[in-house]
Design an enzyme around this catalytic site. Sequence first.
Site, PDB file in Angstrom:
ATOM      1  N   SER A 238      -2.481 -26.618  19.834  1.00 31.66           N
ATOM      2  CA  SER A 238      -2.127 -25.695  18.542  1.00 31.66           C
ATOM      3  C   SER A 238      -3.266 -25.396  17.823  1.00 31.66           C
ATOM      4  O   SER A 238      -4.434 -26.180  17.821  1.00 31.66           O
ATOM      5  CB  SER A 238      -1.491 -26.881  17.931  1.00 31.66           C
ATOM      6  OG  SER A 238      -0.947 -26.706  16.488  1.00 31.66           O
ATOM      7  N   TYR A 283       0.568 -34.765  14.393  1.00 29.41           N
ATOM      8  CA  TYR A 283       0.852 -33.810  15.065  1.00 29.41           C
ATOM      9  C   TYR A 283      -0.506 -33.370  15.539  1.00 29.41           C
ATOM     10  O   TYR A 283      -0.812 -33.020  17.024  1.00 29.41           O
ATOM     11  CB  TYR A 283       1.900 -32.952  14.593  1.00 29.41           C
ATOM     12  CG  TYR A 283       1.960 -31.580  15.434  1.00 29.41           C
ATOM     13  CD1 TYR A 283       2.411 -31.683  16.973  1.00 29.41           C
ATOM     14  CD2 TYR A 283       1.318 -30.354  15.002  1.00 29.41           C
ATOM     15  CE1 TYR A 283       2.507 -30.695  17.593  1.00 29.41           C
ATOM     16  CE2 TYR A 283       1.429 -29.364  15.859  1.00 29.41           C
ATOM     17  CZ  TYR A 283       1.862 -29.453  17.224  1.00 29.41           C
ATOM     18  OH  TYR A 283       2.051 -28.477  18.009  1.00 29.41           O
ATOM     19  N   LYS A 287      -2.897 -33.283  19.533  1.00 33.26           N
ATOM     20  CA  LYS A 287      -3.067 -32.123  20.301  1.00 33.26           C
ATOM     21  C   LYS A 287      -4.588 -32.189  20.640  1.00 33.26           C
ATOM     22  O   LYS A 287      -4.986 -32.006  21.564  1.00 33.26           O
ATOM     23  CB  LYS A 287      -2.791 -30.775  19.656  1.00 33.26           C
ATOM     24  CG  LYS A 287      -1.241 -30.371  19.555  1.00 33.26           C
ATOM     25  CD  LYS A 287      -0.723 -30.508  20.921  1.00 33.26           C
ATOM     26  CE  LYS A 287       0.610 -29.965  21.016  1.00 33.26           C
ATOM     27  NZ  LYS A 287       1.464 -29.815  22.270  1.00 33.26           N
TER      28      LYS A 287
END
Length: 518
Positions: A238, A283, A287
């Site tokens: 991401s 989050y 990643k």
Amino acid sequence: MNVTTVFTNLDLKPEDEVPPSPSSTTTTSSSDLHHSSDNLEEDSPGTTPGAGSENGDPFTYGPNSQHELLEGHGQEDKFILVTGGLGYIGSHTTLELLKQGYNVIVVDNLSNCFASARWRIQHLANQHFQSLAEQACPVAKLPKLHFHKMDYQSSSMRLLLEQYSIRDGASFDEQQDEAEKETKQSQISGVIHFAAYKSVSESITDPLAYYDNNVCGLVGFIRLLDEFNIHNVIFSSSATIYGSKANASKPLLEDQVLHFPSSSSSSQNEAAEMGAEGLTCAYARTKYFCEAILADLAISAPQKWRITCLRYFNPVGCDPSGLLGESPRNTPTNLFPVVAEVLTGKRAKLSVFGTDWPTADGTAIRDYVHVVDIARGHVAALSTTPAISISTVGEKGDLERAFRTYNLGSGTGTSVLEIVESLSQAAERPVPVEWTGRRAGDVGFCVASTARAERELGWFPKESIAQSARDLWNYIRGHGQHGNKEKKDMSAVKTTEVKVQEVPVPSIVVSVPAGISV
């Protein structure tokens, strides 16, 4: 001309199993699929945390099992394993892989997607190959699509990988020594790993769930792949890993987040930095940690692994057919699906987070890229040996072929208000807006540099924001307008039996709405 399918773990009753017989198929129009498939969604509850099945269902074989042992595949049959392959990006990538002739195994626990996506993928793939046949284009071999409903962290994954191992009178076994294991091969030639939790806001309120599923899950999964000599992995990363570096108001380069010194990052590239900074949510950290773990793995055995991390920016749009799009079980938080809910009346208005960003109209600027372009990027990463512009000899050259990162974006910044206007024009109706404060975890500017992907993979985005908006509205008109009718009783739906005959043991009989071609 149909793509061959095998579906497992469909909650079948023992009496539903019948001896092998010729397959019975039907055809359908796009409008038929729009109306019928919504009921499949209601019929397929997902395996969600706290629901008593977060590790997936038991994987058993036998006459009454829900998983049929695949036999009879020649050693020439290779598959791409796609975890999370029925989700938004995963489903479009699965479809693109099939179109390019890859056999695909999809593993998905349906925690944030619906089982009907598999029928949509099936239908669109069949249409593609039928079109090729009508154009007299040669098709050497039709691809296979296998679906397994399970969590990628489930203990069942070991048995699934065993199922796709190539046996010469033997199979993988924990008691075998390492020398024996190294001689084993798998029908799975590559893995695309999408399965992960992905909500920025949810990761802030429930970080442990994200670290457990995204990071701990990855470690166990990669260990398992290694046991089966599967070493070609594409990881779904991401753009959030760029953190505060996104606020520099310049296109982001891959070398701005490095995991080891890069031959391509020299004094002329002042942006090259080890590590990340200013990560704004759990989050993003999951990643980054996953990338770091995979980089360390590549460093440990650069001749063995080929790991590609694709850093997505903001995927939008959907397949131009209007049959396949973003249909999450959970409450959507990304801009395009939220606007879609406003356009269909599920939300009264769109909340715009922040009007004081240092941009022309005060709203945040993002890099929005069509999801079909993202899907093509995965095929490019899978099928291309990167043309890395460094020396082909030496330790660093080997390492950068073992682990490589790529941005997948449009390379162009678009503000939130510009996105709202494009969707308003596509739908020919206004989008009510509510102005509110900045959202925790957001940044004001995040745009990709896509030069590396274009140079090394031959990939570049083709679709525009306007096309993304038209494709989304096409999907909404065909799918979203039936949202209030999705709760129909399954008993009221006319069904057709479709017999799957790829497996030379008792076939699976699947009840699906009439008219769907399998």
